[in-house]
Scaffold this motif. Structure first.
Motif, short mmCIF file in Angstrom:
data_model
loop_
_atom_site.label_atom_id
_atom_site.label_comp_id
_atom_site.label_asym_id
_atom_site.label_seq_id
_atom_site.Cartn_x
_atom_site.Cartn_y
_atom_site.Cartn_z
N ALA A 329 0.75 -1.37 0.00
CA ALA A 329 0.26 -0.20 0.05
C ALA A 329 0.99 1.37 0.00
CB ALA A 329 -0.89 0.02 1.16
N PHE A 330 1.91 1.40 1.00
CA PHE A 330 2.93 2.40 0.91
C PHE A 330 3.59 2.69 -0.66
CE2 PHE A 330 7.01 4.31 1.43
CZ PHE A 330 6.80 5.54 1.85
N ASN A 331 3.94 1.25 -1.04
CA ASN A 331 4.54 1.56 -2.13
C ASN A 331 3.86 2.27 -3.45
OD1 ASN A 331 6.79 0.14 -0.88
ND2 ASN A 331 6.21 -1.77 -2.14
N LEU A 332 2.60 1.80 -3.20
CA LEU A 332 1.67 2.38 -4.29
C LEU A 332 1.47 3.98 -4.22
CD1 LEU A 332 -0.90 -0.28 -4.49
CD2 LEU A 332 0.72 0.49 -6.48
N ILE A 333 1.39 4.38 -2.82
CA ILE A 333 1.22 5.72 -2.75
C ILE A 333 2.63 6.56 -2.71
CG2 ILE A 333 0.89 7.47 -0.81
CD1 ILE A 333 -0.58 5.41 0.88
N TYR A 334 3.68 6.07 -2.59
CA TYR A 334 5.07 6.68 -2.78
C TYR A 334 5.43 6.78 -4.25
CZ TYR A 334 10.00 7.16 -3.48
OH TYR A 334 11.23 7.55 -3.94
N LEU A 335 4.98 5.61 -5.24
CA LEU A 335 5.26 5.65 -6.43
C LEU A 335 4.34 6.46 -7.02
CD1 LEU A 335 5.95 1.59 -6.87
CD2 LEU A 335 7.64 3.66 -6.85
#
Length: 597
Positions: A329-335
């Motif tokens: 979930a964080f990866n998607l937000i960051y990317l």
């Protein structure tokens, strides 16, 4: 055993039973980071709130000791509790790794019991010695044993920079680090002797010193080999991920690939952290055995009850699924560019990479062409209580005169020429500097510096003379003086005032609109709390791209820099539709800078 052979043997041992090592080290770090640190932070804040202490800095240590002795006593008790917990953390990891090496004949509960037992045999004098021991070896020992509890026990970067500017001080600092490294190696078995053999600290100190008498270079070589291999492994791992993403960015799988690569990078980093801690602990154990070898490992013998074993496996599996989901979930937000912010750019002392003399009008004009959001500059009072633009409290460095600004009148100061970076210029009054900024349509961040010549009436005079103009031009003010900050807000509530903090011990509760924080001890907890309280955070001095990336991850509102153009470019690259490979590279810098948190 040779250093390379020791590293290979220790690595095989780690990876054969990596799950146990990761569970021990990563689990301990989680407890410390997300339970112990928040509890200590909350207790300190409640203590200061109860005693009416708004902030803690070197500028108010005397008043805390004299006016609020209960606060000082409470802080001392909390410090002792932190030291005890650090001692416990080291003891638990040491005994836990020894237990794994032996094939886990003890349960985690038994290891915890042994750790508590080791504390029971420890005197107050031992913990007092332990404080000094860690303070001495911390610059060296942090490469071997890191803990979030001691993250604030650092020399701020601006102090190191100041020391390096003086050749004799730089030599002294280098000798200190060399001495700390030497002492750290000579006392590498001190804590095992105290924890395992239950020796009093004086006897353990003597024994450790004797044991390492003829093995200093050998131990140092082992440490260097381990550091070299860890650094090389991280560099190769990150490079492969980055190169893979560069290729994926040319395909239709760029987003999916970046999500997977970022997840792999996070897992890889955590395993490396655990591996580094484990291999160094193995080295300490080998030194304690006095032969730099590791005992042969029998087959693992898990002796937990079947019910407990099933419960543990189920809990770990569930935890991994939850953590993996959160990471994705964080990866998607960051990317998607939502986890980093673009701070305002503030030129430190009105220069950019030495393009003029600090705090002078020619440098202001030249730097303003680069369109910084603010130019930060310094004002002091003169002998006739006028305001002059000057940072140093002595004119010797820039003007070659052994005088302080408050010892001369404004007219005398304006006749002086200052030299820096191959340039020269006249010392300006604040009136002239402010007028030049207005002509360039350049906003200012004005630092009010207090000296022996500064009085409380000078603050009132400053607001009377310049307050309306600063408000009209949307300029801001910051200061290291708590009294000046509170007086500014009392005299003009509409004025934007930031309070400068050189050290992050605890979050202050003041009337300031913002906090200008030195970057060494600044962390995301401080930034998050400031955001909740509608306070802004300016970080200084941010002069390299790695640190710039870290500040953007934290979400600081502004950065103060001596390298304005370079930081502007980095911020633009990070936010203006960067490639996924660039985002991964930025995240790599963040992981490498915060791996000890």
């Amino acid at each position: 055993m040779g250093a390379w052979r020791f590293w290979a043997h220790g690595s095989r041992r780690f990876f054969k039973n990596w799950g146990s090592y990761v569970a021990l080290i990563f689990g301990t770090n989680l407890v410390i980071s997300y339970l112990a640190v928040p509890i200590f932070t909350w207790l300190l804040e409640q203590l200061l709130k109860w005693q009416g202490v708004s902030y803690v800095s070197y500028t108010n240590v005397g008043s805390i000791l004299g006016q609020t002795p209960l606060a000082a006593l409470g802080m001392l008790i909390l410090l002792l509790a932190i030291i005890i917990l650090v001692y416990w953390q080291f003891a638990f990891l040491l005994l836990g790794i020894i237990n794994i090496i032996k094939g886990r004949p003890q349960t985690v509960r038994a290891v915890l019991r042994d750790t508590v037992t080791s504390l029971n045999h420890t005197s107050i004098g031992t913990f007092i010695f332990f404080i000094g021991y860690f303070m001495v070896i911390l610059p060296f020992g942090s490469y071997i044993f890191t803990t979030p509890l001691l993250n604030k026990a650092q020399i701020p970067a601006f102090i190191v920079s100041f020391l390096l500017e003086n050749p004799w001080m730089a030599i002294g600092l280098a000798l200190f680090y060399l001495g700390a490294g030497y002492v750290g190696i000579r006392l590498i078995t001190l804590l095992p002797l105290m924890i395992i053999d239950q020796l009093p600290w004086r006897r353990a100190l003597k024994t450790s010193w004797q044991q390492s008498a003829h093995r200093t270079w050998r131990v140092l070589w082992h440490i260097l080999v381990i550091l070299l291999m860890v650094t090389g492994s991280v560099a190769i791992g990150y490079a492969l991920i980055y190169l893979l993403q560069l290729w994926l960015d040319t395909t239709s799988f760029a987003m999916a690939g970046a999500t997977v690569n970022l997840f792999i990078m996070e897992i890889f980093t955590e395993i490396v952290i655990c591996y580094t801690a484990a291999i160094f602990m193995m080295l300490i154990i080998a030194c304690y055995r006095q032969d730099l070898t590791l005992p042969s490992r029998p087959a693992l013998a898990f002796n937990e009850p079947a019910k407990l074993l099933h419960w543990t496996r189920g809990t770990v599996t569930t935890g991994m699924v939850v953590v993996s989901g959160l990471l994705v979930a964080f990866n998607l937000i960051y990317l998607n560019g939502l986890a980093i912010t673009k701070p305002i750019m503030i030129s430190h002392r009105g220069v950019d990479e030495g393009n003029g003399v600090q705090n002078t009008i020619p440098a202001l004009i030249k730097t303003s062409r680069e369109k910084p959001d603010y130019i930060e500059m310094d004002v002091q009072v003169t002998k006739d209580h006028q305001f002059v633009v000057m940072h140093d409290n002595n004119l010797k460095n820039l003007a070659g005169i052994k005088k302080k600004p408050y010892q001369l009148t404004l007219k005398q100061l304006q006749h002086l020429t200052v030299h820096e970076n191959g340039y020269q210029a006249k010392i300006p009054s604040f009136d002239d500097y402010l007028h030049a900024a207005q002509q360039q349509h350049q906003k200012l961040l004005v630092e009010i510096k207090t000296t022996k010549g500064y009085t409380r009436t000078d603050t009132a005079r400053f607001i009377k003379l310049y307050g309306p103009t600063l408000l009209a031009d949307h300029d801001q003010v910051h200061t290291l003086s708590y009294k000046v900050m509170t007086d500014l807000k009392r005299l003009d509530k509409a004025q934007f005032v930031s309070y400068i903090l050189p050290y992050n011990l605890t979050f202050p509760h003041t009337t300031a609109n913002a906090y200008t924080m030195e970057a060494t001890t600044l962390n995301d907890h401080f930034v998050d709390k400031a955001d909740r309280l509608h306070k802004q955070v300016y970080a200084w001095d941010i002069d390299d791209t790695d640190l710039m990336d870290q500040m953007m991850f934290m979400g600081v509102n502004g950065i103060i820099t001596d390298n304005l153009h370079e930081m502007q470019t980095e911020a633009k690259n990070n936010t203006d539709h960067p490639s996924y490979a660039k985002l991964l590279l930025t995240f790599m810098n963040e992981l490498s800078l915060t791996s000890s948190d």
